[in-house]
Every structure is written in C-alpha cells, then in structure tokens.
Design an enzyme around this catalytic site. Structure first.
Site, PDB file in Angstrom:
ATOM      1  N   ASP A 117       1.006  -0.986  -0.233  1.00 40.53           N
ATOM      2  CA  ASP A 117      -0.227   0.514   0.041  1.00 40.53           C
ATOM      3  C   ASP A 117       0.767   1.216  -0.100  1.00 40.53           C
ATOM      4  OD1 ASP A 117      -2.541  -1.465  -0.071  1.00 40.53           O
ATOM      5  OD2 ASP A 117      -3.012  -0.769   1.965  1.00 40.53           O
ATOM      6  N   GLY A 118       1.957   1.325   0.113  1.00 40.16           N
ATOM      7  CA  GLY A 118       2.738   2.319   0.507  1.00 40.16           C
ATOM      8  C   GLY A 118       3.451   2.612  -0.907  1.00 40.16           C
TER       9      GLY A 118
ATOM     10  N   ASP B 191      -4.148  10.634   4.168  1.00 37.32           N
ATOM     11  CA  ASP B 191      -4.778  11.517   5.649  1.00 37.32           C
ATOM     12  C   ASP B 191      -3.772  12.938   5.145  1.00 37.32           C
ATOM     13  OD1 ASP B 191      -2.033  10.139   6.943  1.00 37.32           O
ATOM     14  OD2 ASP B 191      -3.426   8.856   7.441  1.00 37.32           O
TER      15      ASP B 191
ATOM     16  N   ASP C  92      -2.284  14.976  21.266  1.00 35.66           N
ATOM     17  CA  ASP C  92      -1.504  14.517  20.370  1.00 35.66           C
ATOM     18  C   ASP C  92      -1.151  14.719  18.982  1.00 35.66           C
ATOM     19  OD1 ASP C  92       0.445  13.348  22.940  1.00 35.66           O
ATOM     20  OD2 ASP C  92      -0.278  10.977  22.224  1.00 35.66           O
TER      21      ASP C  92
ATOM     22  N   LEU D  53      -7.420   4.481  12.310  1.00 36.97           N
ATOM     23  CA  LEU D  53      -7.737   3.447  12.618  1.00 36.97           C
ATOM     24  C   LEU D  53      -6.983   2.871  14.184  1.00 36.97           C
ATOM     25  CD1 LEU D  53     -10.290   0.538  12.743  1.00 36.97           C
ATOM     26  CD2 LEU D  53      -8.960  -0.074  11.276  1.00 36.97           C
ATOM     27  N   SER D  54      -6.213   3.026  14.147  1.00 35.26           N
ATOM     28  CA  SER D  54      -5.133   3.157  14.956  1.00 35.26           C
ATOM     29  C   SER D  54      -5.575   4.055  16.098  1.00 35.26           C
ATOM     30  CB  SER D  54      -4.087   2.669  14.521  1.00 35.26           C
ATOM     31  OG  SER D  54      -3.513   4.061  14.602  1.00 35.26           O
TER      32      SER D  54
ATOM     33  N   ALA E 288      -4.841  10.829  21.160  1.00 34.00           N
ATOM     34  CA  ALA E 288      -4.742  10.853  22.409  1.00 34.00           C
ATOM     35  C   ALA E 288      -4.630  12.479  23.050  1.00 34.00           C
ATOM     36  CB  ALA E 288      -3.283  10.773  22.975  1.00 34.00           C
TER      37      ALA E 288
ATOM     38  N   GLN F  60       4.551  10.362   3.776  1.00 36.65           N
ATOM     39  CA  GLN F  60       5.277  10.067   2.992  1.00 36.65           C
ATOM     40  C   GLN F  60       5.927  11.854   2.161  1.00 36.65           C
ATOM     41  OE1 GLN F  60       3.798   7.694  -0.650  1.00 36.65           O
ATOM     42  NE2 GLN F  60       4.107   6.572   0.602  1.00 36.65           N
TER      43      GLN F  60
END
Length: 299
Positions: free
Chosen positions: A71-72, A146, A175, A190-191, A210, A244
């Site tokens: 995906d990168g 994103d 953060d 998602l994370s 956060a 990136q």
C-alpha cells in the site's frame, strides 16, 4: 481484443519483485499488449527490454498502470498519477493490502480478466492540503490516506483550533489530529480509534490522537467541507501527508484541507468485495455459525 498500453511500476527494493514484474510484462505482451516500465523501476532493475517512461508519460500515454508492491508503494504512485486519471491495478508482493488487493499468486488470472475488459471500477477520493504562514502558502500537497498534524516525539501536547467552512468547531490539546479519507480510515486513523468509512462514502473523518479531554471524539464531516487547523501552541509540531511528505509547523500556521478535484480509479476483478479485504486484514473471518469463512482471494 483491443491493444492496450500497460505501464508496470514496482517496489524494486523488495526481494523477488524483479521476477514478478517480468512475469507480468511477458504475460501482457503475449496477449498482444504494449508494455512499458516506469522509469525508476526500469533503472533500478537494469531493464532495457521494454521502454522506460516517466510518470508524466504514463499519465498521458498508458491505458492503466499495474503497481506491484504494498500500500505504501501505491500511495506514492497514486498521488503522482492522480492528475492524469489513469486507472490503477494493485498487486501485492507481500501480505494482502487494502489498495494492493490482488495476491501475487493470482496476478495472471486477474490481469487476464482485466485485460479482457472484465473488471469493476472503484473511485477513491483524495485530500488537497495547503500550509499557510503569515498569509502566504508555503506548501501544497495531495493525500490519498490522510493529513496528520502532530507533536514531535519528545515534545508535549500540541494545541489546535479547528474551523469548518469558516465556522469555529473546537479547540483541542492532544498529541495531534488526523484528517482521513474513507481510504485512510483503515490506516493511522483506525489505530487512533477512528471509524471505518466505506470507500463510497463522501466523507472526511477527523480523529484526535490521545486528546487531553475525553470528550474530543472522532467526527465524520461531508467531503464538501473545508477544514482549517491552526497551531496555537506546542513545540516541534509537524504536518505530514500520507506519511510520505512532511513539513514543520510554527505557532500561527494554518493547514487547510478539502477534497481534491481529482480522484483515483482502481480496477478490480468482477465480484470484488471491499468486505473480503476487511475480513482478511482485520480478521473478521468467523462464519456466522462459528466456522471459518472460506473467502475467495479477491472476489
């Protein structure tokens, strides 16, 4: 069969990708199609059998591009080809990806179907971002996943204010803040406990990282929105785009984000299901009755 021009782009640093790229090239050429290699891919592999084209040449002259890697790799290529509206086919050299969704072992079968005209087209939105300082634009960038405004690894919280369509929405200490497309909703967002947005949804999701206040929750906005994030406090603040490209930010800098005028087109085999990818990547692999679901690899 219509003769097509197929561009091949590869993550040439990956082990074994050389063989895969040449197998794809020979397969397409054997079916009567013209094959070209992306310039950097050809140079890294020492490839001289096929013409080497720049991304601009691929954009104006290829019928579609086959991207081999993860995906990168797809993120970087998709952003650069987005202005040309060239369809992309993603073949995963390692584990199944969200965008490079075709397993390498299925490459010839799936490519044969696509080259025969049997495929589904999926549109994915992009974000257009600009960074302004003292009223002057210092950076412009595209993002398929994103845009992230965040603190440095050893600094304290960042303070941000967020305006939507010229109206104040909130201020936060956290953060950082993630602005994700539906494609990017299954990445960093998602994370950080953001929601999954189906690719056909016309939305942008804002996910605090956060946050100091637990009442700062993820929110999905219409993708017709213009979102302005202003840095009001914090040290070592940065903005990055698809992880990136990157720029440092100062207090008072504003990151403006909106849907880009162009989109990305992915080609999938007939019967492609986004939910198969989700099940395999997120391990939603339990059959309703409790047995393992037997999901096809790409359909």
């Amino acid at each position: 069969m219509q003769k097509l021009t197929i561009a091949i782009v590869g993550k040439y640093q990956a082990e074994g990708v050389d063989q895969s790229l040449h197998e794809i090239a020979r397969f397409a050429q054997a079916l009567g199609h013209r094959v070209v290699f992306e310039h950097d891919t050809a140079r890294a592999l020492g490839e001289s059998t096929y013409p080497a084209w720049t991304l601009a040449q691929i954009g104006t002259g290829a019928d579609f591009a086959v991207v081999v890697g993860g995906d990168g790799t797809m993120l970087g290529i998709a952003r650069q080809l987005a202005p040309y509206n060239v369809p992309l086919v993603g073949i995963n050299q390692g584990r199944l990806g969200f965008m490079t969704d075709i397993p390498i072992e299925d490459k010839e079968r799936v490519l044969g179907e696509i080259l025969a005209g049997h495929y589904e087209v999926e549109e994915r939105s992009l974000l257009s971002a600009s960074v302004s300082r003292e009223g002057k634009t210092i950076l412009e960038a595209l993002a398929l996943n994103d845009v992230v405004v965040a603190r440095g690894s050893v600094s304290g919280m960042v303070e941000l204010t967020v305006d939507v369509d010229g109206r104040f929405m909130y201020s936060q200490r956290s953060d950082g803040l993630i602005l994700a497309t539906p494609t990017g909703s299954t990445a960093y967002a998602l994370s950080a406990d953001g929601p999954i947005l189906h690719p056909r949804l016309a939305g942008i999701v804002l996910v605090p990282i956060a946050p100091h206040s637990l009442s700062n929750r993820p929110i999905a906005l219409p993708d017709s929105s213009r979102i302005d994030i202003t840095v009001t406090g914090g040290r070592e603040v940065s903005a990055n785009f698809d992880m990136q490209s990157y720029t440092t930010l100062q207090r008072g800098d504003c990151v403006s984000v909106e849907r880009a005028p162009m989109s990305i087109r992915f080609l999938h085999p007939i019967g492609y299901s986004y939910f198969v990818t989700l099940r395999q990547k997120l391990h939603w692999n339990q059959h309703p009755l409790g047995s393992e679901a037997k999901s096809p690899s790409v359909s």
